[in-house]
Design a protein around this motif. Structure first.
Motif: not given
Length: 209
Positions: A68, A71-72, A104, A107-108
């Motif tokens: 997270k 990703k941020k 991203v 990451c998801n």
């Protein structure tokens, strides 16, 4: 017969635990105080299984936090790059944005995989904890039975000793009275010389003079 008794006892334990909120045993200091070294050996496999699941849960939670966080940062970079003047598909900013979007997505995917595992782990931890609690109850039952037997044996020993002690005290008092009677009689006959005559190196109560 012993196997049937153990099975019946285990069924009673299972019934007693139904609906009860059991704390995670290996995180409870009181649990460690219940079991002696021998009992710990008996539950070592179940203890290890539970600790392994807890470790896995902790590791996944940390991974989720890290993903997270990454990703941020990637999303912030994408937003930042969108504000740049260069918007061509072959520009460095465009390539960087595309790369970040792919990261991203990764990451998801990783977040989804971790969260799927985290959904199952609480049930697995509960199951392992339940089995460890049953094994703990078995150990505690056996320990209490052994302790009770020793307590009863000790109580019987103490009772016997008390009886013997009373007998010896009564006998001691009788012997002391007899010594006094002898001494008094001889003292009346021989006077103070009775001590030398009878070579009395101890007083009448058995202590050295």
């Amino acid at each position: 017969m012993k196997h049937e008794e153990d099975g019946s006892r285990r069924e009673l334990f299972v019934q007693a635990l139904e609906g009860k909120r059991i704390p995670v045993l290996t995180l409870d200091n009181k649990w460690y105080q219940l079991l002696d070294e021998e009992a710990r050996k008996d539950v070592a496999q179940l203890e290890g299984e539970l600790n392994g699941l807890l470790k896995q849960q902790g590791k996944l939670n940390n991974e989720v936090k890290e993903i997270k966080r990454l990703k941020k940062r990637l999303m912030e970079e994408i937003v930042s790059l969108m504000g740049e003047e260069e918007q061509g598909e072959d520009s460095e900013n465009a390539q960087k944005s595309e790369q970040n979007r792919r990261l991203v997505e990764e990451c998801n995917e990783k977040l989804e995989a971790c969260q799927d595992q985290l959904l199952d782990l609480p049930r697995e931890i509960e199951r392992a904890n339940f089995q460890l609690m049953l094994a703990t109850m078995d150990c505690c039952y056996d320990s209490m039975a052994e302790n009770s037997a020793v307590i009863r044996e000790t109580e019987e020993w103490v009772a016997e000793i008390r009886v013997e002690l009373k007998k010896r005290l009564v006998r001691k008092q009788e012997l002391e009275r007899h010594n006094h009677a002898i001494y008094n009689y001889m003292h009346d006959v021989f006077g103070a010389e009775v001590v030398d005559i009878f070579d009395m190196h101890h007083d009448l109560d058995g202590q050295e003079m």
